[in-house]
Design a protein around this motif. Sequence first.
Motif, mmCIF file in Angstrom:
data_model
loop_
_atom_site.group_PDB
_atom_site.id
_atom_site.type_symbol
_atom_site.label_atom_id
_atom_site.label_comp_id
_atom_site.label_asym_id
_atom_site.label_seq_id
_atom_site.Cartn_x
_atom_site.Cartn_y
_atom_site.Cartn_z
ATOM 1 N N VAL A 5 0.842 -1.198 0.000
ATOM 2 C CA VAL A 5 0.000 0.000 0.000
ATOM 3 C C VAL A 5 0.879 1.252 0.000
ATOM 4 C CG1 VAL A 5 -1.650 1.344 1.380
ATOM 5 C CG2 VAL A 5 -2.022 -1.108 1.032
ATOM 6 N N ASN A 6 1.933 1.242 0.791
ATOM 7 C CA ASN A 6 2.842 2.399 0.827
ATOM 8 C C ASN A 6 3.497 2.627 -0.534
ATOM 9 O OD1 ASN A 6 2.332 3.098 3.478
ATOM 10 N ND2 ASN A 6 4.015 1.871 4.304
ATOM 11 N N LYS A 7 3.880 1.544 -1.222
ATOM 12 C CA LYS A 7 4.475 1.667 -2.555
ATOM 13 C C LYS A 7 3.469 2.286 -3.522
ATOM 14 C CE LYS A 7 7.666 -2.238 -2.305
ATOM 15 N NZ LYS A 7 7.968 -3.594 -2.802
ATOM 16 N N CYS A 8 2.204 1.770 -3.413
ATOM 17 C CA CYS A 8 1.151 2.307 -4.288
ATOM 18 C C CYS A 8 0.930 3.803 -4.016
ATOM 19 C CB CYS A 8 -0.151 1.534 -4.107
ATOM 20 S SG CYS A 8 -0.094 -0.154 -4.736
ATOM 21 N N ILE A 9 0.917 4.181 -2.763
ATOM 22 C CA ILE A 9 0.740 5.605 -2.394
ATOM 23 C C ILE A 9 1.903 6.419 -2.947
ATOM 24 C CG2 ILE A 9 0.709 7.231 -0.458
ATOM 25 C CD1 ILE A 9 -0.892 5.110 1.114
ATOM 26 N N ALA A 10 3.125 5.879 -2.818
ATOM 27 C CA ALA A 10 4.289 6.600 -3.328
ATOM 28 C C ALA A 10 4.222 6.742 -4.830
ATOM 29 C CB ALA A 10 5.562 5.862 -2.919
ATOM 30 N N ILE A 11 3.798 5.699 -5.530
ATOM 31 C CA ILE A 11 3.661 5.770 -6.995
ATOM 32 C C ILE A 11 2.607 6.786 -7.379
ATOM 33 C CG2 ILE A 11 2.928 4.452 -9.019
ATOM 34 C CD1 ILE A 11 4.271 2.001 -7.763
ATOM 35 N N LEU A 12 1.464 6.766 -6.673
ATOM 36 C CA LEU A 12 0.399 7.718 -6.968
ATOM 37 C C LEU A 12 0.841 9.145 -6.658
ATOM 38 C CD1 LEU A 12 -2.777 5.832 -5.694
ATOM 39 C CD2 LEU A 12 -2.169 6.344 -8.056
ATOM 40 N N SER A 13 1.624 9.312 -5.614
ATOM 41 C CA SER A 13 2.103 10.650 -5.261
ATOM 42 C C SER A 13 3.060 11.174 -6.325
ATOM 43 C CB SER A 13 2.817 10.637 -3.897
ATOM 44 O OG SER A 13 1.905 10.321 -2.889
ATOM 45 N N ASP A 14 3.911 10.278 -6.837
ATOM 46 C CA ASP A 14 4.868 10.667 -7.887
ATOM 47 C C ASP A 14 4.144 10.973 -9.201
ATOM 48 O OD1 ASP A 14 6.990 10.414 -6.167
ATOM 49 O OD2 ASP A 14 7.520 8.400 -6.827
#
Length: 98
Positions: A87-96
């Motif tokens: 989930v954190n990776k997905c959030i980071a990807i979405l943030s980028d």
Amino acid sequence: MNSNEKVLKDFETRVRQMLLRFQQLKKENQDLCNLLEQNKRELQELRDKLDQKGRDYDSLKMAKMIEISDGDLEGAKNRLSRLIRDVNKCIAILSDAS
């Protein structure tokens, strides 16, 4: 001895025999009643022990399930940690991507 006296003597003898037999049977009955009571007490003790063993078995079963659950708990923690990382990776990807 006339016949009435003989009959009376025979009757008296038979009554005494019956009284003796009655006393024997009465004692035997009392012994059997005592044995029956003893067996009832012993049976109740055995039933109580069986009930206790059943409760002990249920407790052991529950302890074993908890032990297994503890192992499952560790696995569940690991899976949850992986999901949180994903989930954190997905959030980071979405943030980028924004």
